[in-house]
Scaffold this motif. Structure first.
Motif, PDB file in Angstrom:
ATOM      1  N   PRO A  92       0.869  -1.217  -0.161  1.00 37.47           N
ATOM      2  CA  PRO A  92      -0.078  -0.101  -0.156  1.00 37.47           C
ATOM      3  C   PRO A  92       0.788   1.473   0.006  1.00 37.47           C
ATOM      4  O   PRO A  92       0.493   2.216  -0.468  1.00 37.47           O
ATOM      5  N   VAL A  93       2.101   1.245   0.699  1.00 35.05           N
ATOM      6  CA  VAL A  93       2.776   2.446   0.566  1.00 35.05           C
ATOM      7  C   VAL A  93       3.409   2.751  -0.682  1.00 35.05           C
ATOM      8  O   VAL A  93       3.200   3.804  -1.161  1.00 35.05           O
ATOM      9  N   HIS A  94       4.049   1.726  -1.376  1.00 43.41           N
ATOM     10  CA  HIS A  94       4.547   1.808  -2.785  1.00 43.41           C
ATOM     11  C   HIS A  94       3.485   2.191  -3.717  1.00 43.41           C
ATOM     12  O   HIS A  94       3.890   2.655  -4.594  1.00 43.41           O
ATOM     13  N   GLY A  95       2.455   1.259  -3.387  1.00 44.81           N
ATOM     14  CA  GLY A  95       1.507   1.322  -4.554  1.00 44.81           C
ATOM     15  C   GLY A  95       1.628   0.964  -5.844  1.00 44.81           C
ATOM     16  O   GLY A  95       1.296   1.690  -6.763  1.00 44.81           O
ATOM     17  N   GLY A  96       2.261  -0.270  -6.159  1.00 44.39           N
ATOM     18  CA  GLY A  96       2.236  -0.589  -7.619  1.00 44.39           C
ATOM     19  C   GLY A  96       2.254  -2.151  -7.816  1.00 44.39           C
ATOM     20  O   GLY A  96       2.215  -2.939  -6.662  1.00 44.39           O
ATOM     21  N   ARG A  97       2.399  -2.544  -8.979  1.00 41.67           N
ATOM     22  CA  ARG A  97       2.110  -3.875  -9.315  1.00 41.67           C
ATOM     23  C   ARG A  97       3.376  -4.236 -10.148  1.00 41.67           C
ATOM     24  O   ARG A  97       3.497  -3.630 -11.410  1.00 41.67           O
ATOM     25  N   ILE A  98       4.612  -5.168 -10.067  1.00 38.80           N
ATOM     26  CA  ILE A  98       5.339  -5.605 -10.911  1.00 38.80           C
ATOM     27  C   ILE A  98       4.828  -6.609 -11.894  1.00 38.80           C
ATOM     28  O   ILE A  98       4.175  -7.683 -11.472  1.00 38.80           O
ATOM     29  N   ASP A  99       4.889  -6.170 -13.310  1.00 36.37           N
ATOM     30  CA  ASP A  99       4.240  -7.162 -14.021  1.00 36.37           C
ATOM     31  C   ASP A  99       4.595  -8.672 -14.046  1.00 36.37           C
ATOM     32  O   ASP A  99       3.763  -9.539 -13.837  1.00 36.37           O
ATOM     33  N   SER A 100       5.985  -8.896 -13.947  1.00 37.27           N
ATOM     34  CA  SER A 100       6.461 -10.328 -13.608  1.00 37.27           C
ATOM     35  C   SER A 100       7.736 -10.120 -12.937  1.00 37.27           C
ATOM     36  O   SER A 100       8.712  -9.198 -13.183  1.00 37.27           O
ATOM     37  N   LEU A 101       7.894 -11.001 -11.877  1.00 41.05           N
ATOM     38  CA  LEU A 101       9.102 -11.357 -11.104  1.00 41.05           C
ATOM     39  C   LEU A 101       9.678 -12.689 -11.696  1.00 41.05           C
ATOM     40  O   LEU A 101       9.107 -13.681 -11.627  1.00 41.05           O
ATOM     41  N   GLY A 102      11.091 -12.593 -11.574  1.00 39.17           N
ATOM     42  CA  GLY A 102      11.694 -13.908 -11.982  1.00 39.17           C
ATOM     43  C   GLY A 102      13.075 -13.841 -11.393  1.00 39.17           C
ATOM     44  O   GLY A 102      13.399 -12.923 -10.646  1.00 39.17           O
ATOM     45  N   ILE A 103      13.885 -15.026 -11.750  1.00 38.75           N
ATOM     46  CA  ILE A 103      15.324 -15.063 -11.327  1.00 38.75           C
ATOM     47  C   ILE A 103      15.933 -15.673 -12.684  1.00 38.75           C
ATOM     48  O   ILE A 103      15.387 -16.574 -13.027  1.00 38.75           O
ATOM     49  N   ASP A 104      17.130 -15.188 -13.072  1.00 39.89           N
ATOM     50  CA  ASP A 104      17.904 -15.881 -14.281  1.00 39.89           C
ATOM     51  C   ASP A 104      18.694 -16.989 -13.706  1.00 39.89           C
ATOM     52  O   ASP A 104      18.782 -17.317 -12.485  1.00 39.89           O
ATOM     53  N   GLU A 105      19.373 -17.412 -14.877  1.00 38.97           N
ATOM     54  CA  GLU A 105      20.230 -18.723 -14.765  1.00 38.97           C
ATOM     55  C   GLU A 105      21.417 -18.605 -13.735  1.00 38.97           C
ATOM     56  O   GLU A 105      21.688 -19.659 -13.201  1.00 38.97           O
ATOM     57  N   ASN A 106      21.760 -17.352 -13.612  1.00 44.10           N
ATOM     58  CA  ASN A 106      22.994 -16.921 -12.568  1.00 44.10           C
ATOM     59  C   ASN A 106      22.255 -16.551 -11.170  1.00 44.10           C
ATOM     60  O   ASN A 106      23.111 -16.330 -10.411  1.00 44.10           O
ATOM     61  N   GLY A 107      21.095 -16.711 -11.017  1.00 40.26           N
ATOM     62  CA  GLY A 107      20.685 -16.485  -9.668  1.00 40.26           C
ATOM     63  C   GLY A 107      20.357 -14.776  -9.555  1.00 40.26           C
ATOM     64  O   GLY A 107      19.923 -14.223  -8.453  1.00 40.26           O
TER      65      GLY A 107
END
Length: 296
Positions: free
Chosen positions: A52-67
């Motif tokens: 609620p403070v930052h007030g946003g939505r990240i489209d996609s979260l992921g982690i790449d093959e190097n971490g």
């Protein structure tokens, strides 16, 4: 996309016209469902709330093959705010590392969560196109940013093209001189020769293109475009090991030079191991490097 045209040759020759998505969600849904294949990123979450403070939505979260943590933002067409929006979310991510690691632990397990590479977070922007100001902005930022243009080709084909990359390269540590006995000096000389070969190999991999990012992991150095195409392990006593994204079954394997490591445990990613002991080995490995780079 770079003037490339696609033609259907089944009955005559018919051009398949590129098209933008009808809605942004069409792109997001497709990429999220096949993120590892398209971007080399393991999918973690969609429309992730930043609270609620930052007030946003990240489209996609992921982690790449190097971490490395990855934020993916999508735009149907051209949007001059996509980079700033992504950087806004990256700032939130770096302030909420514990929350991200908890997400990784929930999705991928404790081992993956303990190996998150916070020194190299990435932002990938997928859009119909970008402005010249976007291309300039990417090169001015210190963050790792990839601008990826997409197109649909009819109902069965989807294309992506990296149009700009912010390349962050970490400086190599200095190698000090050693003094001591003749035996120690000979060892230092051998170490020096291997260090020089390591530097030459590093230069050869980085020299394949301007869109290459070098990521330093604890156990290897990864060379990536959107995905890794080479992983270089620390020098051994008499050789360097490089792992490439080249199909070993499509390669004439040479004992002592190339090896199929499919299913075998090793640091880095890729199923073809290349052993480099001399400058001659480095020269004959160049074509394999180019093949892996082209496929990334």
């Amino acid at each position: 996309m770079s003037g490339l045209k696609l033609f259907n040759t089944r009955s005559g020759v018919t051009e398949v016209a590129p098209q933008l998505a009808e809605v942004e969600a069409d792109v997001q849904d497709l990429v999220e469902a096949h993120m590892e294949t398209m971007l080399g990123v393991r999918f973690l979450a969609s429309e992730y709330s930043t609270g609620p403070v930052h007030g946003g939505r990240i489209d996609s979260l992921g982690i790449d093959e190097n971490g490395a943590p990855v934020i993916v933002e999508y735009k149907r067409a051209t949007d001059p705010g996509v980079i700033n929006q992504g950087l806004f979310y990256m700032s939130w991510l770096m302030d909420h590392r514990t929350e991200f690691q908890a997400l990784v632990r929930e999705r991928l397990g404790a081992t993956a969560a303990s190996q998150v590479l916070w020194s190299a977070p990435r932002l990938i922007c997928v859009a119909g196109d970008f402005t010249r100001y976007d291309l300039h902005a990417v090169r001015e930022h210190r963050h790792s940013i990839d601008l990826v243009r997409y197109r649909f080709f009819g109902n069965d084909h989807f294309g992506v093209e990296t149009v700009a990359t912010a390349v962050g390269r970490m400086s190599a540590p200095r190698v000090g001189r050693r003094r001591g006995t003749a035996k120690a000096q000979r060892a230092a000389s051998a170490d020096g020769a291997m260090t020089e070969l390591h530097a030459a190999l590093d230069e050869a991999l980085l020299g394949l293109g301007e869109d290459i990012t070098k990521v330093e992991n604890r156990t290897y150095h990864a060379y990536q475009r959107l995905r890794n195409f080479a992983c270089l392990c620390p020098p051994q006593k008499t050789k360097l090991l490089v792992y490439l994204k080249v199909d070993p079954k499509a390669t004439d394997l040479v004992p002592g030079f190339t090896r199929d490591v499919t299913g075998l445990g090793h640091h880095g990613t890729g199923d073809l191991e290349v052993q480099v002991r001399t400058e001659r080995d480095l020269e004959r490995a160049q074509e394999l490097f180019r093949l892996s780079y082209a496929a990334a």
